[in-house]
Design a protein around this motif. Structure first.
Motif, PDB file in Angstrom:
ATOM      1  N   ARG A 197     -36.119 -27.846  45.844  1.00 43.99           N
ATOM      2  CA  ARG A 197     -37.295 -28.592  45.412  1.00 43.99           C
ATOM      3  C   ARG A 197     -36.894 -29.734  44.502  1.00 43.99           C
ATOM      4  O   ARG A 197     -37.447 -30.831  44.588  1.00 43.99           O
ATOM      5  N   VAL A 198     -35.933 -29.493  43.621  1.00 43.63           N
ATOM      6  CA  VAL A 198     -35.439 -30.565  42.752  1.00 43.63           C
ATOM      7  C   VAL A 198     -34.864 -31.684  43.607  1.00 43.63           C
ATOM      8  O   VAL A 198     -35.176 -32.863  43.418  1.00 43.63           O
ATOM      9  N   LYS A 199     -34.057 -31.311  44.588  1.00 43.68           N
ATOM     10  CA  LYS A 199     -33.461 -32.330  45.473  1.00 43.68           C
ATOM     11  C   LYS A 199     -34.547 -33.114  46.172  1.00 43.68           C
ATOM     12  O   LYS A 199     -34.473 -34.332  46.282  1.00 43.68           O
TER      13      LYS A 199
ATOM     14  N   LEU B 298     -37.647 -33.631  45.221  1.00 43.24           N
ATOM     15  CA  LEU B 298     -38.374 -34.510  44.289  1.00 43.24           C
ATOM     16  C   LEU B 298     -37.520 -35.713  43.897  1.00 43.24           C
ATOM     17  O   LEU B 298     -38.044 -36.797  43.651  1.00 43.24           O
ATOM     18  N   LEU B 299     -36.195 -35.523  43.849  1.00 40.32           N
ATOM     19  CA  LEU B 299     -35.317 -36.630  43.456  1.00 40.32           C
ATOM     20  C   LEU B 299     -35.103 -37.619  44.596  1.00 40.32           C
ATOM     21  O   LEU B 299     -35.067 -38.829  44.377  1.00 40.32           O
ATOM     22  N   TYR B 300     -34.954 -37.100  45.809  1.00 40.34           N
ATOM     23  CA  TYR B 300     -34.423 -37.945  46.872  1.00 40.34           C
ATOM     24  C   TYR B 300     -35.422 -38.336  47.949  1.00 40.34           C
ATOM     25  O   TYR B 300     -35.238 -39.340  48.617  1.00 40.34           O
TER      26      TYR B 300
ATOM     27  N   GLY C 261     -46.246 -33.549  44.049  1.00 39.97           N
ATOM     28  CA  GLY C 261     -46.054 -34.494  42.952  1.00 39.97           C
ATOM     29  C   GLY C 261     -46.740 -35.825  43.159  1.00 39.97           C
ATOM     30  O   GLY C 261     -46.307 -36.842  42.622  1.00 39.97           O
TER      31      GLY C 261
END
Lengths: 197, 197
Positions: free
Chosen positions: B143-145, B147-149, B180
């Motif tokens: 999920r972090v990836k 949201l970042l990419y 987001g």
DNA sequence: CATACTTCTTGATTTTTGTCAAGTGATGGA
DNA sequence: TCCATCACTTGACAAAAATCAAGAAGTATG
């Protein structure tokens, strides 16, 4: 630093987390391997399967993507952190990130096979593994919340508060990619904060 | 569904993850408690300490923030997921999110105290806990990836592919906050995708 | 010392996303 | 049945961030 020092550092860290007997440590320790990476050396090449879980005794590493024009920092690992692409390591499938040493780093590594073996022979190590996974989970949870709810400025301020030494060591364009913004935007965030003061 | 059915479902799920003896289960099982939440009932109020870890036997729950005008969906929990604010649960400090049942849900719950006790008396449960933390970690990492990419459109398409039934059940404004973005933006993403086809 | 390179900043512009306001269709009471 | 509410969409506009381009300051290198 000798290899023995590195192993001892890892043992100390583990002892702070869980109680374990000498016998248990003696079964688990031989499954580890000390590795020294020079600055810019790779622990993992993006696309390869992540075969090793690395405990950082000293130094600093960066997880990054190479697809972008500039290497895109995804995360950093410092002393007492683990450096790994966990999805790749756990599932033994190609990694989506690479891992590089930002400076000379001393690591205590364990392969997937040996880690599974360690969990089998040591309940304390099993518990240690759980605690490490939980620590990483809380960290990631926080990061997801930050990416969803906080503005770039808030994310930058939070990072400064939580990890001021990181800003000394890491170039701002890497900080920017960690925060999910472009270097130019981070520059403007900082300019704005200076004006406010 | 009876309480016995719920417990059995949890046991089956655990058995699929790790082998464990009947004796071990008999020690761990009494530490659990079956709970049924009606639609819109709260499992956790934002700001309270998260005292229970809930395994979802059936139903659906939503983790959300109330600070915003619209309740802001942070994550969802379905069958065989765990519903918890882990940072609050592990550290026994105030939660930053609330948890609500999206429909009638059957949960098998365990308190922090009992969970710690379960880990003490059962190595298999210890391993199960590690595997669950690792599963959650891979999910969060992803999920972090994302949201970042990824762009909002990519995030929406990925979610559709990974979890199409989620889109049947959850209103789009909740999907939007999970991704987001604002509901209006998701609307435009969808309109765009329709035009492309 | 001169030159090249890296890092960071700043300005002008474009793109993306958010915000505000209005409107539609569906649903659920009173 | 009528009315209110909810979920979603659309349009106009504002704000935020990305992009493109240039330049300054510092560091490394021949």
């Amino acid at each position: 630093m000798t290899k023995e020092d590195a192993i001892a550092a890892m043992r100390n860290f583990m002892a702070e987390c869980v109680p374990f007997s000498k016998g248990e440590w003696d079964r688990v320790q031989p499954l580890h391997e000390v590795k020294i990476l020079e600055k810019n050396e790779l622990l993992l090449r993006q696309g390869e399967i992540c075969t090793t879980l690395a405990f950082v005794v000293s130094g600093a590493l960066c997880q990054f993507r190479t697809e972008d024009v500039d290497p895109y920092a995804y995360d950093f690992s410092f002393e007492a952190d683990y450096a790994v692409d966990f999805a790749s390591f756990a599932g033994q499938k190609p990694s989506t990130i690479g891992i590089r040493a930002l400076r000379t780093s001393v690591l205590v590594c364990i392969s997937k096979k040996n880690l599974d073996a360690a969990y089998k022979v040591s309940p304390a190590f099993q518990e240690f593994g759980r605690l490490m996974a939980e620590r990483a989970l809380v960290y990631d949870d926080d990061r997801v919340k930050s990416l969803l709810y906080d503005t770039p400025e808030e994310r930058y301020l939070n990072l400064m508060e939580r990890d001021p030494e990181l800003l000394q060591e890491i170039p701002l364009y890497s900080i920017a990619s960690y925060l999910g913004i472009r270097p130019e935007s981070l520059s403007r965030v900082r300019a704005n904060l200076n004006k406010k003061k």
